[in-house]
Design an enzyme around this catalytic site. Structure first.
Site, PDB file in Angstrom:
ATOM      1  N   CYS A 102      -7.285  -4.152 -11.991  1.00  0.00           N
ATOM      2  CA  CYS A 102      -7.800  -4.197 -13.370  1.00  0.00           C
ATOM      3  C   CYS A 102      -9.048  -3.341 -13.548  1.00  0.00           C
ATOM      4  O   CYS A 102      -9.826  -3.566 -14.484  1.00  0.00           O
ATOM      5  CB  CYS A 102      -8.097  -5.637 -13.764  1.00  0.00           C
ATOM      6  SG  CYS A 102      -9.430  -6.371 -12.786  1.00  0.00           S
ATOM      7  N   CYS A 148      -0.623  -0.707  -8.793  1.00  0.00           N
ATOM      8  CA  CYS A 148      -2.049  -0.581  -8.477  1.00  0.00           C
ATOM      9  C   CYS A 148      -2.626   0.739  -8.949  1.00  0.00           C
ATOM     10  O   CYS A 148      -3.847   0.928  -8.945  1.00  0.00           O
ATOM     11  CB  CYS A 148      -2.276  -0.722  -6.976  1.00  0.00           C
ATOM     12  SG  CYS A 148      -1.685   0.724  -6.038  1.00  0.00           S
ATOM     13  N   GLU A 188      12.728  -0.323   5.555  1.00  0.00           N
ATOM     14  CA  GLU A 188      12.263  -1.440   6.375  1.00  0.00           C
ATOM     15  C   GLU A 188      11.828  -1.086   7.791  1.00  0.00           C
ATOM     16  O   GLU A 188      10.951  -1.734   8.358  1.00  0.00           O
ATOM     17  CB  GLU A 188      13.394  -2.475   6.495  1.00  0.00           C
ATOM     18  CG  GLU A 188      13.829  -3.057   5.180  1.00  0.00           C
ATOM     19  CD  GLU A 188      15.033  -3.962   5.380  1.00  0.00           C
ATOM     20  OE1 GLU A 188      14.885  -5.179   5.250  1.00  0.00           O
ATOM     21  OE2 GLU A 188      16.106  -3.421   5.694  1.00  0.00           O
ATOM     22  N   SER A 243     -25.468  -8.862  -9.476  1.00  0.00           N
ATOM     23  CA  SER A 243     -26.911  -8.587  -9.474  1.00  0.00           C
ATOM     24  C   SER A 243     -27.547  -9.115  -8.194  1.00  0.00           C
ATOM     25  O   SER A 243     -27.045 -10.048  -7.566  1.00  0.00           O
ATOM     26  CB  SER A 243     -27.580  -9.234 -10.686  1.00  0.00           C
ATOM     27  OG  SER A 243     -27.504 -10.646 -10.587  1.00  0.00           O
ATOM     28  N   SER A 291     -20.077 -14.412  -9.595  1.00  0.00           N
ATOM     29  CA  SER A 291     -20.232 -15.687  -8.896  1.00  0.00           C
ATOM     30  C   SER A 291     -19.766 -16.841  -9.784  1.00  0.00           C
ATOM     31  O   SER A 291     -18.939 -17.655  -9.380  1.00  0.00           O
ATOM     32  CB  SER A 291     -21.692 -15.883  -8.491  1.00  0.00           C
ATOM     33  OG  SER A 291     -21.848 -17.033  -7.712  1.00  0.00           O
ATOM     34  N   VAL A 339     -27.676 -18.491 -15.550  1.00  0.00           N
ATOM     35  CA  VAL A 339     -28.013 -17.146 -16.022  1.00  0.00           C
ATOM     36  C   VAL A 339     -26.992 -16.194 -15.391  1.00  0.00           C
ATOM     37  O   VAL A 339     -26.919 -16.077 -14.175  1.00  0.00           O
ATOM     38  CB  VAL A 339     -29.451 -16.758 -15.627  1.00  0.00           C
ATOM     39  CG1 VAL A 339     -29.750 -15.322 -16.061  1.00  0.00           C
ATOM     40  CG2 VAL A 339     -30.447 -17.727 -16.242  1.00  0.00           C
ATOM     41  N   GLN A 371      14.727  -8.376  -7.653  1.00  0.00           N
ATOM     42  CA  GLN A 371      15.540  -7.461  -6.865  1.00  0.00           C
ATOM     43  C   GLN A 371      17.031  -7.725  -7.049  1.00  0.00           C
ATOM     44  O   GLN A 371      17.858  -6.982  -6.531  1.00  0.00           O
ATOM     45  CB  GLN A 371      15.207  -7.625  -5.374  1.00  0.00           C
ATOM     46  CG  GLN A 371      13.789  -7.278  -5.002  1.00  0.00           C
ATOM     47  CD  GLN A 371      13.450  -7.689  -3.579  1.00  0.00           C
ATOM     48  OE1 GLN A 371      12.664  -8.582  -3.366  1.00  0.00           O
ATOM     49  NE2 GLN A 371      14.031  -7.029  -2.591  1.00  0.00           N
TER      50      GLN A 371
END
Length: 1302
Positions: free
Chosen positions: A32, A97, A1234, A334, A250, A244, A756
């Site tokens: 993202c 990705c 594979e 931060s 976090s 804050v 699949q």
């Protein structure tokens, strides 16, 4: 704006910008990634940085410009050079990705138009890819560097490109091989002047708008963004409990994954006082609001300018800041947030704690300063912030002369991984006498908070810095920093060992510096110890590729054999490729989420839905009772139940499904469903427990060849052994996703799904809705990675979703979150292999008796193929070896874990490892090199397998010889042995592994395919076939086939997604045969339609089913022809390990593969190296952890580590064997999806070789039983030394462990 809304759903759902993908929701995968740009009106500068959209609250972006992948270029306007190069360098496979990769590189180029390789690898450190193996992505990035192709690590003063492989010049003129997959000269130039400008209106707004607090609110919470320090203090006074938030790295994950809720959040915006940088006479003061990336830049600048003796602490901090998280998180998080959150595994806090740092606090009551010490880190009330206080800045003192600071960490993966243990250590001598005046040692990852070994340090003050002091300090620290056997995170003995291993490293580091400062006073380190201090991680990667050039007789317009770019490569890179969840919402669409069992084996006493049903937006909650007689589906002989009825058999068992107007409402309601359980006995989690309780799925399978019992009577030696191999999570980047749309007429149902096996989805949905299959149409445009994980469990989820859609007559979407997906779906089967080998003195194995046990989980699912019906593990267990007398029996264990599923390689990576492990033991017993024993037992040209299928193994021997030569195995073996003799704490290992991979699905029915081709009056062609595009490039190959057969440009051919509407009864896409079978079907179809076009009519259409491969296996007789052909190969890997930490680095890998006549070398090489890196992860760092109650601990990229950019081999050389045999496959090509996975075990055995060298030097004899995956923990604990002997060990049974080995 709702303050709970993150940028990612806002982009995807509100703005319909779906190029930015959901990968994990926790900032751990980089799918993202977007670019955030902010203008600073004071400095007049614009700062661009990458960020994870899944963690950014939309409220925090006021005044910022957000650039997504759609914003930098598209096929409708012009594509950006980054997008072009990543596509044309073949850096996309499934493509999920890719937008994140593109945005990480783009942001780097906005800041550094000509980046260094260090900057590139650093920029990609926070992005994961499961398909490519990263090499082509790095190649694309290198084209932006000044020194494009060079690895910049010149050995002996010679550039790697000049010296070729092993110092030999490569790719001479006139050679029949080609070294390039793309032409760099054709790329669009990068012109920084043509980039998007920062929006002028945002500049004006920042310059002129009055500064005032912004408030965003919803029914549940309020978000305050103060812009002055005064406003911030007032808000903190008014709402003392409010966190804050600066970067939300976090608080965000706590809210998402732990269910923490904050009714008020305070988010300061551009408050100058929080971004101060003050260079004082005694140290550096850094504002708490500075991002970790800014802190890193500031420290790097300071280290350059100040004398080394003053910057000891800053250098140590920089060392951790290089590996802490990914670039996105470092730019969001931060400094103050990192310190205040006080995570137990924080990398910076242990260092700051030993460095006498202080925290500058402020509240309405005034200023205050507190030390950043153990009391603060353990949140002691008298040493902590008061509720109304905020952290303004951090003082980090300069170091003094004779003061030394070091940082240490060991994680499961070298970068972007939380540390298992980290440490900060500081010693101050005062003068050159070597007497300790001050000593501080802190550890993270050991307990609930950072732990300081204060008492131990106090007791060695006044002592000389010598080995006697070290020994005393180690024992004192082990006593003080105690760790219970049941500690969260497990790995207890490993952690105890690291505690003192780090201390020893610190001792060596300081001793070496003291020696340099005063060579007379301090003895020099033993030469053998010096390597303990050298960095293991060489960052610059270089690679060479070699494939066959096109012959002169081939028509120049014929694309077969050319490295054609992936059909969707550019669309992947621009974000225009549509995946299932990118489809726009349907009117009145509902969202479905599952409630899963929290117990592994229990009776359901009651389910209370009342509270959940009363929540806003909830439409329905469905249980097994609602599905009634359609709550199951019979596949082969096994009946699979969708929702649990009266019992649950694993944690993650689907219990009920919540249907609501939105995803957020469905998730909230799911948490309010109350289920009462009564635990049942026995609880079976491991293979050993299944054997003990005789818990197996029937029948047992057996393969026997020759007379094993008689052979054991005539051999020179007999040995017995066993090896355990853990499971593996698929970790496809796109989680399970589907959208079911009732058509409203004739009971028709459209199912758009990432799978699949569309036919299976069609069948299971039709059965659930009691409809004929012709009323259910399943559509798959592309799949964002699958690897075997999107077949049967996808069907179960689709059946329940379709039932809900049919019941309510509304479209229903179901997209699993990463944690749900990992919990529900299962993965690769864990294996236990036992062997008894009879062999001669020269290493010939004449008799082999093996037992294979795999952990199938709670139900049979795909284990029916891996273990029971076709027993792929048994049929492939011989690998490349002819065992004249062989008996192998296999059992699938029924346990209380989620059902394990098919996974790339289909039993071979496990069975092959067991056989190779046996070979290693035989070699050790005979005193021969493993490679000699491998050669003497290898198949010889025309031969017969244990199931009596004839093979021609000529190419196996050729791959082995070429790999030996290409890797300079013999010369490097001598160099490795010399290195090991000279280095005690670092060891190198070298291993070479052969490969014979059988291709075929073991039955005639599975060896068929269908295609439909339309030729239109304008000469354009439309192709559809039964294969699924999931990154392997099958659609690209199909267009190459049509182009060759119809002799027309590829641009004239269009290929739509796969659908049961156009191609019925297609087989599952897997087993390396998708391009083989569907390519033959397309070829036959085109031939059928092309003749009438030319001769009879100006248009044509044809659908043909191709009877591809004749496969059969008679298990009663133990013979048959289950496979169509074999892929041969060999890989040689060299690793270096750190005996003190268990860390390892793959220095070099050489791979030679027999691919027949490659249809597309770029795609085939991509499959080989992608599979190799995935296999390397399987055998080394990918570790699933379950609690003793059967709960999966590893539910996302934070806990489960797949290989990242840092795990690539420093050198990677891949060579495709020239075609030598014609076959009845498509243009004599071979399927390669594979086989490469198994070659990853060359790294496993190279580590095994290095560990053996360490043990031999330490006088440890006897067999070395190393299980897979070979994690840092296993490597370190196998390198036994005085430190592993020093640690306390808990008696088994005296504690409840955090995890059990599955």
């Amino acid at each position: 704006v709702d303050p709970e809304t993150m940028l990612l759903p806002y982009l995807r759902k509100k703005l319909r910008l779906t190029g930015t993908k959901y990968g994990c929701g926790g900032g751990g995968c980089g799918a993202c990634t977007v670019m955030i740009s902010r203008y600073n009106p004071i400095t007049k500068r614009i700062r661009h940085h990458p960020a994870n959209a899944c963690l950014i609250p939309i409220c925090s972006l006021y005044g910022a410009a957000v650039t997504t992948v759609e914003g930098i270029g598209s096929t409708h306007t012009r594509i950006h050079p980054v997008q072009e190069r990543i596509a044309k360098c073949h850096g996309t496979q499934c493509g999920f990705c890719t937008p994140g990769m593109v945005m990480s590189i783009y942001t780097l180029l906005r800041n550094h138009p000509e980046p260094t390789l260090d900057q590139l690898t650093d920029a990609l450190g926070g992005n994961l890819c499961r398909c490519t193996g990263y090499r082509p992505i790095i190649d694309a990035c290198k084209t932006f560097c000044k020194t494009s192709g060079c690895c910049q690590s010149k050995e002996n003063g010679i550039c790697c490109l000049d010296q070729g492989i092993n110092g030999l010049p490569e790719f001479e003129e006139g050679s029949e091989t080609s070294p390039k997959l793309f032409t760099e000269e054709e790329f669009l130039p990068l012109d920084p002047t043509q980039e998007l400008i920062f929006p002028p209106e945002l500049m004006i707004m920042a310059e002129k708008q009055p500064q005032r607090t912004r408030v965003f609110g919803s029914e549940r919470m309020a978000w305050f963004s103060p812009v002055t320090l005064k406003e911030l203090l007032e808000l903190k006074f008014k709402y003392p409990q409010a966190p804050v938030v600066m970067g939300n790295t976090s608080v965000g994950p706590e809210v998402k994954f732990k269910g923490v809720f904050h009714p008020v959040i305070i988010s300061p915006d551009r408050i100058e006082e929080l971004s101060v940088i003050i260079h004082a006479s005694n140290g550096l003061t850094l504002g708490a609001g500075l991002s970790l990336a800014q802190v890193r830049d500031i420290l790097a600048d300071v280290v350059q300018k100040l004398p080394e003796e003053k910057t000891q602490m800053y250098q140590a901090l920089l060392k951790h800041l290089r590996t802490l998280a990914g670039s996105q998180i470092r730019n969001m998080a931060s400094l103050g947030g990192h310190i205040i959150s006080r995570h137990p595994d924080s990398d910076l806090n242990p260092l700051l704690a030993v460095g006498n740092c202080t925290l500058n606090l402020l509240s309405k009551e005034g200023k205050r300063q507190i030390p950043l010490n153990e009391q603060f880190l353990s949140k002691c009330p008298n040493a902590d912030l008061k509720p109304q206080e905020i952290l303004i800045s951090v003082n980090i003192p300069y170091s003094r002369k004779w003061e030394f600071v070091s940082a240490f960490r060991q994680a499961q993966r070298q970068e972007n991984a939380l540390a298992i243990v980290n440490s900060g250590m500081r010693v101050f001598f005062g003068e050159e006498d070597g007497i300790i005046r001050e000593l501080s040692i802190s550890y993270g990852g050991i307990g609930p908070t950072t732990i300081c070994a204060k008492n131990s340090c106090q007791k060695v003050i006044g002592r000389h810095w010598n080995e006697e002091m070290l020994d005393t300090a180690c024992r004192l620290v082990l006593d003080e920093v105690s760790l219970p056997g049941s500690a969260p995170g497990g790995k207890v003995e490993f952690k105890r060992t690291l505690i003192i291993s780090f201390l020893f490293k610190f001792y060596l580091e300081v001793s070496q510096i003291l020696k340099k400062m005063n060579s007379v006073h301090y003895p020099s380190l033993a030469d053998k110890y010096a390597s303990a201090l050298e960095d293991l991680h060489s960052r610059h990667q270089c690679s060479t590729l070699k494939y066959q050039k096109i012959g002169p007789k081939q028509h120049p317009e014929d694309p077969v054999g050319h490295p054609i770019m992936h059909l969707s490569g550019v669309k992947h890179a621009t974000g225009e490729a549509i995946y299932c969840d990118d489809m726009p919402p349907v009117d009145q669409e509902l969202f479905l989420t599952f409630v899963t069992s929290s117990r592994a084996h229990a009776k359901i006493v009651s389910i209370d839905l009342s509270e959940a049903l009363s929540m806003p937006g909830v439409v329905d909650i469905m249980t097994a009772e609602h599905l009634s007689d359609v709550n199951s589906f019979c596949f082969f002989t096994e009946t699979e139940t969708f929702l649990a009825t009266d019992k649950v058999f694993c944690v993650g068992h689907l219990v009920c499904a919540v249907l609501a107007d939105s995803e957020v409402q469905a998730k909230r309601a799911a948490k309010r469903v109350k289920i009462v359980y009564q635990d049942l006995e026995p609880l079976i989690l491991t293979i050993e427990e299944a054997i003990q309780h005789n818990s197996f799925f029937k029948p047992e399978r057996k393969l026997e060849y020759g007379n094993v019992d008689e052979a054991f009577k005539v051999v020179d030696h007999i040995l017995e052994g066993e090896i355990h191999m853990g499971g593996q999570e698929h970790f496809y980047m796109e989680t399970q996703s589907m959208l079911v749309v009732p058509k409203g007429e004739d009971q028709e149902m459209d199912v758009y799904v990432s799978t699949q096996f569309p036919k299976y989805i069609q069948d299971i949905v039709a059965s659930t809705l009691k409809l004929p299959a012709n009323k259910v149409m399943c559509h798959v445009r592309r799949v964002g990675g699958a690897f075997g994980g999107k077949v049967f469990k996808t069907g179960t989820i689709a059946a329940v979703t379709a039932f809900a859609a049919n019941k309510h007559g509304r479209a229903v979407r179901c997209v699993l979150e990463r944690g749900e997906d990992m919990l529900i779906t299962g993965g690769r089967h864990p294996y236990l292999g036992k062997y008894k080998a009879g062999f001669m003195n020269d290493g010939r194995i004449l008799a082999l008796d093996m037992e294979h046990y795999n952990n199938a989980g709670a139900s049979l699912d795909e284990s029916i193929f891996v273990s029971v019906l076709r027993k792929m593990g048994l049929l492939k267990m011989d690998n490349a070896y002819k065992f004249p007398n062989l008996r192998c029996r296999g059992w699938a264990c029924r346990t209380n874990l989620p059902s394990n599923m098919a996974f790339r390689g289909f039993g071979f990576p496990q069975a092959g490892l067991i056989t190779e492990s046996c070979i290693m033991e035989v070699a050790a017993k005979c005193g021969l090199s493993p490679e000699k024993v491998r050669m003497i037992n290898m198949y010889k040209e025309i031969d017969q397998t244990p199931y009596k299928q004839e093979i021609n193994a000529k190419n196996l021997a050729q791959c082995w010889r070429e790999c030996m030569a290409m890797s300079s195995y013999s010369q490097r073996k001598v160099v490795v042995e010399k290195f090991n003799a000279e280095n005690y704490w670092k060891k190198k290992g070298l291993a070479m592994i052969p490969l014979k991979f059988p291709v075929g699905l073991g039955s005639r029915a599975a060896g068929q395919a269908t295609a439909l081709v339309h030729i239109y009056l304008d000469g354009s062609v439309l192709v559809t076939h039964g294969g699924i595009e999931m990154g392997q490039g099958v659609h690209t190959k199909m267009i190459q086939v049509v182009s060759r057969e119809l002799r027309m440009p590829m641009s004239n051919v269009h290929l739509r997604g796969t659908s049961t509407e156009t191609v019925p009864n297609a087989n599952v896409s897997g087993g390396s045969v998708v391009a083989d079978l569907n390519g033959l079907a397309v070829k036959v179809t085109v031939t059928a339609v092309y003749i009438p076009v030319v001769c009879i009519t100006p248009h044509g259409s044809s659908s043909v089913s191709s009877r591809g491969y004749e496969s059969d296996m008679n298990w009663e007789k133990g013979e048959g022809h289950p496979f169509e052909y074999f892929v041969y190969g060999a890989a040689c890997s060299e690793v270096e390990i750190d005996c003190l930490t268990g860390d390892h680095k793959n220095i070099r890998t050489d791979i030679v593969m027999d691919v027949g006549r490659s249809i597309n070398p770029a795609l085939d090489i991509g499959q080989i190296e992608g599979a190799f890196i995935q296999g390397m992860g399987l055998y080394t760092i990918e570790e699933l952890n379950y609690s003793p109650q059967g709960v999966l601990h590893t539910r996302g990229p934070d806990q489960y580590k797949i290989p990242a950019v840092c795990d690539m081999p420093t050198q990677l050389h891949i060579s495709l064997l020239p075609p030598s045999q014609n076959s009845n496959t498509l243009y004599s090509s071979k399927g390669l999806g594979e086989s490469g996975v198994f070659l990853g075990c060359s790294v496993f055995f190279a580590i095994h070789d290095a560990v053996s060298a360490a043990r031999q030097e330490r006088g440890l004899r006897g067999p070395l039983g190393l299980n897979s995956p070979l994690t840092p923990e296993k490597i370190r604990m196998a390198c036994e030394d005085k430190f592993t002997k020093m640690i306390p060990r808990d008696e088994p049974g005296s504690y409840v462990p955090w995890n059990v080995p599955i």
